[in-house]
Write a protein that holds these residues in place. Structure first.
Motif, PDB file in Angstrom:
ATOM      1  N   UNK A 146     -14.619   2.105  16.138  1.00 38.30           N
ATOM      2  CA  UNK A 146     -13.809   1.546  17.217  1.00 38.30           C
ATOM      3  C   UNK A 146     -12.325   1.778  16.976  1.00 38.30           C
ATOM      4  N   UNK A 147     -11.924   1.675  15.703  1.00 40.75           N
ATOM      5  CA  UNK A 147     -10.517   1.923  15.370  1.00 40.75           C
ATOM      6  C   UNK A 147     -10.146   3.375  15.633  1.00 40.75           C
ATOM      7  N   UNK A 148     -11.043   4.274  15.266  1.00 37.67           N
ATOM      8  CA  UNK A 148     -10.783   5.691  15.516  1.00 37.67           C
ATOM      9  C   UNK A 148     -10.690   5.968  17.028  1.00 37.67           C
ATOM     10  N   UNK A 149     -11.575   5.364  17.788  1.00 34.46           N
ATOM     11  CA  UNK A 149     -11.518   5.539  19.240  1.00 34.46           C
ATOM     12  C   UNK A 149     -10.228   4.951  19.815  1.00 34.46           C
ATOM     13  N   UNK A 150      -9.834   3.827  19.282  1.00 38.13           N
ATOM     14  CA  UNK A 150      -8.591   3.215  19.740  1.00 38.13           C
ATOM     15  C   UNK A 150      -7.392   4.108  19.424  1.00 38.13           C
ATOM     16  N   UNK A 151      -7.383   4.684  18.228  1.00 35.93           N
ATOM     17  CA  UNK A 151      -6.284   5.589  17.859  1.00 35.93           C
ATOM     18  C   UNK A 151      -6.271   6.823  18.763  1.00 35.93           C
ATOM     19  N   UNK A 152      -7.471   7.359  19.034  1.00 35.17           N
ATOM     20  CA  UNK A 152      -7.546   8.531  19.906  1.00 35.17           C
ATOM     21  C   UNK A 152      -7.085   8.179  21.325  1.00 35.17           C
ATOM     22  N   UNK A 153      -7.508   7.011  21.816  1.00 35.48           N
ATOM     23  CA  UNK A 153      -7.085   6.593  23.153  1.00 35.48           C
ATOM     24  C   UNK A 153      -5.582   6.368  23.207  1.00 35.48           C
ATOM     25  N   UNK A 154      -5.030   5.814  22.131  1.00 35.17           N
ATOM     26  CA  UNK A 154      -3.575   5.599  22.085  1.00 35.17           C
ATOM     27  C   UNK A 154      -2.830   6.930  22.095  1.00 35.17           C
ATOM     28  N   UNK A 155      -3.332   7.897  21.287  1.00 34.46           N
ATOM     29  CA  UNK A 155      -2.690   9.220  21.262  1.00 34.46           C
ATOM     30  C   UNK A 155      -2.807   9.905  22.621  1.00 34.46           C
ATOM     31  N   UNK A 156      -3.987   9.786  23.254  1.00 36.75           N
ATOM     32  CA  UNK A 156      -4.168  10.398  24.581  1.00 36.75           C
ATOM     33  C   UNK A 156      -3.252   9.749  25.607  1.00 36.75           C
ATOM     34  N   UNK A 157      -3.072   8.438  25.502  1.00 34.64           N
ATOM     35  CA  UNK A 157      -2.184   7.748  26.430  1.00 34.64           C
ATOM     36  C   UNK A 157      -0.735   8.198  26.237  1.00 34.64           C
ATOM     37  N   UNK A 158      -0.302   8.340  25.000  1.00 31.83           N
ATOM     38  CA  UNK A 158       1.061   8.814  24.744  1.00 31.83           C
ATOM     39  C   UNK A 158       1.259  10.236  25.259  1.00 31.83           C
ATOM     40  N   UNK A 159       0.273  11.105  25.007  1.00 30.53           N
ATOM     41  CA  UNK A 159       0.374  12.479  25.502  1.00 30.53           C
ATOM     42  C   UNK A 159       0.392  12.506  27.026  1.00 30.53           C
ATOM     43  N   UNK A 160      -0.450  11.675  27.650  1.00 27.61           N
ATOM     44  CA  UNK A 160      -0.462  11.620  29.109  1.00 27.61           C
ATOM     45  C   UNK A 160       0.862  11.092  29.654  1.00 27.61           C
ATOM     46  N   UNK A 161       1.441  10.109  28.966  1.00 34.14           N
ATOM     47  CA  UNK A 161       2.741   9.588  29.400  1.00 34.14           C
ATOM     48  C   UNK A 161       3.820  10.656  29.293  1.00 34.14           C
ATOM     49  N   UNK A 162       3.787  11.436  28.200  1.00 30.86           N
ATOM     50  CA  UNK A 162       4.752  12.534  28.054  1.00 30.86           C
ATOM     51  C   UNK A 162       4.564  13.578  29.154  1.00 30.86           C
ATOM     52  N   UNK A 163       3.306  13.895  29.450  1.00 30.37           N
ATOM     53  CA  UNK A 163       3.037  14.882  30.503  1.00 30.37           C
ATOM     54  C   UNK A 163       3.502  14.370  31.863  1.00 30.37           C
ATOM     55  N   UNK A 164       3.306  13.098  32.118  1.00 27.08           N
ATOM     56  CA  UNK A 164       3.738  12.514  33.392  1.00 27.08           C
ATOM     57  C   UNK A 164       5.262  12.539  33.501  1.00 27.08           C
ATOM     58  N   UNK A 165       5.937  12.214  32.409  1.00 31.03           N
ATOM     59  CA  UNK A 165       7.406  12.252  32.429  1.00 31.03           C
ATOM     60  C   UNK A 165       7.914  13.674  32.644  1.00 31.03           C
ATOM     61  N   UNK A 166       7.278  14.646  31.971  1.00 29.41           N
ATOM     62  CA  UNK A 166       7.675  16.043  32.163  1.00 29.41           C
ATOM     63  C   UNK A 166       7.432  16.481  33.602  1.00 29.41           C
ATOM     64  N   UNK A 167       6.319  16.039  34.199  1.00 29.87           N
ATOM     65  CA  UNK A 167       6.032  16.387  35.595  1.00 29.87           C
ATOM     66  C   UNK A 167       7.064  15.766  36.524  1.00 29.87           C
ATOM     67  N   UNK A 168       7.484  14.549  36.238  1.00 24.12           N
ATOM     68  CA  UNK A 168       8.519  13.910  37.049  1.00 24.12           C
ATOM     69  C   UNK A 168       9.829  14.685  36.965  1.00 24.12           C
ATOM     70  N   UNK A 169      10.206  15.093  35.764  1.00 21.44           N
ATOM     71  CA  UNK A 169      11.435  15.873  35.603  1.00 21.44           C
ATOM     72  C   UNK A 169      11.338  17.207  36.342  1.00 21.44           C
ATOM     73  N   UNK A 170      10.191  17.873  36.227  1.00 20.92           N
ATOM     74  CA  UNK A 170      10.002  19.147  36.938  1.00 20.92           C
ATOM     75  C   UNK A 170      10.084  18.937  38.447  1.00 20.92           C
ATOM     76  N   UNK A 171       9.520  17.836  38.949  1.00 19.99           N
ATOM     77  CA  UNK A 171       9.596  17.550  40.375  1.00 19.99           C
ATOM     78  C   UNK A 171      11.038  17.287  40.803  1.00 19.99           C
ATOM     79  N   UNK A 172      11.800  16.593  39.956  1.00 22.58           N
ATOM     80  CA  UNK A 172      13.207  16.340  40.280  1.00 22.58           C
ATOM     81  C   UNK A 172      14.000  17.644  40.327  1.00 22.58           C
ATOM     82  N   UNK A 173      13.746  18.533  39.357  1.00 26.37           N
ATOM     83  CA  UNK A 173      14.434  19.835  39.350  1.00 26.37           C
ATOM     84  C   UNK A 173      14.047  20.644  40.577  1.00 26.37           C
ATOM     85  N   UNK A 174      12.761  20.638  40.929  1.00 25.23           N
ATOM     86  CA  UNK A 174      12.304  21.378  42.113  1.00 25.23           C
ATOM     87  C   UNK A 174      12.923  20.808  43.385  1.00 25.23           C
TER      88      UNK A 174
END
Length: 456
Positions: free
Chosen positions: A301-329
């Motif tokens: 469960x701890x390993x799954x939690x760590x993986x979910x946390x890492x996936x959430x951080x990566x998804x948040x970074x991707x969402x922020x990058x997409x927002x910046x790209x949309x602003x530039x566009x």
């Protein structure tokens, strides 16, 4: 050369003065009448103005002289040609000298040079319009690309947002699972500790209380204390109440004095105690295995939690990058829209400049060039026409002074209108917005006072 007081040109002869007088004649007549001047003087002045009317050929000659100054030749050369132009152009074709023809050839080259400059202006305007159209097409293409990029960036941002929400949901589920696994592990570890403690308590009862009492305790007080402690423990472990009740009586006796019932009670208690210890051993073994499984579940469960946390951080970074790209566009799309918006007025401006250049060129061709061609090919009038004109002049001079006064005013006004019509012939098709740029019949410099009579 003398400065003319009645027009803006630098040198004029008597012809210019006479035209200016004719234009001012009505005011002169009113002023003379108001001051009480003799009527004879007014009539004489009007008759003199009648005779000093400018030849239309002179007006065309002035237009040509003004046009040659628009060439790119040196000013000294243009002034030289201008000084000789009047005599050459006003001389009939069959009467011109070879040198006068040379002067006209030079004037033709100057006019051609001026015309080429205007043709170049038209071509430059065409090139500018073509470049403007290319810029507009490029702006349209850039706008389409920017719009497509912006739409793609917005769609990507929406996808990343949904992915981030899914990752957050997965993280919360993993976190809940991890917490439950940890709580279960903690609870079972507590149960294991309790079971182990009970086992130790039972073993302690067997070793510390039951065994000494079975072997016999000589001190009566000590024996009584051990019996009370043993019965209390057995009661806590839910032993048979009848056995627990019979146990103090059996243990109070010496081992040699115990009867069969006492022995049976003691054997049964010892047997039950052994069974309880065996049951505790089995329970402890089972709980140890369960605890190991719980620990593995917690780690998973701890390993799954760590993986979910890492996936959430990566998804948040991707969402922020997409927002910046949309602003530039979006910024790029807005910039392209501004550029495209500016293309329309720029093209209208270029179209006006092109129309102006075309109008100036057309006026130049219909004006100075046409005047030059007509004067260059002008032939002398027939003798009969000349005699008829002289007879008309003589008949006009024989009229009464009073009638001449009104006739001169009417003819002067008609002459002035004819001059204006002839001078504006080259401008009649030019748009109003290029009126100030179109070639006008500006009166050039003259070195003679060539005038002709009204009947010439």
């Amino acid at each position: 050369k003398t400065q003319c007081a009645h027009c803006p040109h630098r040198a004029r002869g008597a012809c210019c003065t006479s035209v200016a007088f004719l234009r001012a004649m009505p005011s002169v007549k009113r002023a003379a009448a108001k001051e009480g001047a003799p009527k004879r003087a007014v009539a004489k002045q009007a008759k003199r103005a009648k005779k000093e009317v400018v030849d239309p050929a002179m007006l065309r000659c002035r237009a040509v002289a003004s046009a040659i100054h628009q060439s790119d030749a040196p000013a000294a050369v243009v002034d030289m040609v201008e000084a000789m132009l009047n005599d050459a152009l006003l001389t009939y074709k069959e009467e011109r000298h070879e040198f006068q023809d040379n002067v006209l050839d030079m004037a033709a080259k100057l006019l051609e040079s001026a015309k080429n400059l205007k043709v170049a202006d038209v071509e430059i305007a065409k090139v500018a319009i073509a470049a403007g159209e290319e810029t507009k097409e490029a702006a349209h293409a850039a706008a389409a690309f920017a719009k497509s990029t912006l739409e793609g960036a917005v769609a990507t941002t929406s996808d990343k947002k949904r992915a981030l929400a899914a990752c957050a949901k997965a993280f919360q589920a993993a976190k809940q699972t991890s917490e439950q696994a940890y709580m279960q592990q903690t609870m079972r570890e507590q149960e294991l500790l309790i079971a182990a403690s009970k086992k130790e308590r039972l073993l302690s009862v067997e070793h510390d209380y039951l065994k000494p009492l079975l072997e016999g305790v000589e001190a009566e007080g000590k024996a009584k204390e051990l019996v009370e402690a043993l019965t209390a423990v057995l009661a806590n472990f839910a032993f048979d109440a009848s056995l627990v009740a019979a146990l103090p009586n059996a243990l109070a006796k010496a081992p040699s004095l115990r009867g069969p019932f006492d022995v049976m009670v003691l054997e049964q208690v010892d047997k039950d105690l052994g069974q309880r210890v065996a049951t505790m051993d089995a329970t402890l073994s089972q709980k140890v295995e369960t605890t190991v499984a719980d620990a593995a579940a917690v780690r998973e469960a701890t390993e799954r939690l760590d993986a979910a946390s890492a996936a959430q951080e990566a998804s948040a970074d991707a969402f922020e990058a997409a927002q910046q790209a949309a602003a530039v566009a979006k910024t790029a799309w807005e910039d392209v829209q501004q550029t495209l918006k500016a293309c329309a007025p720029e093209l209208r401006k270029l179209a006006k400049e092109h129309a102006s250049a075309v109008g100036i060129l057309g006026s130049f061709r219909r004006g100075p060039l046409a005047c030059f061609a007509s004067l260059r090919e002008r032939a002398a009038p027939a003798p009969a026409a000349t005699e008829e004109a002289l007879e008309e002049e003589a008949a006009t001079e024989a009229d009464e002074p009073e009638a001449a006064e009104d006739e001169v005013a009417v003819k002067a006004e008609a002459q002035e209108q004819g001059e204006d019509a002839e001078m504006n012939q080259a401008e009649e098709s030019v748009p109003a917005h290029v009126e100030d740029k179109v070639m006008s019949f500006e009166e050039p410099t003259f070195h003679d006072a060539t005038v002709v009579a009204a009947g010439a």
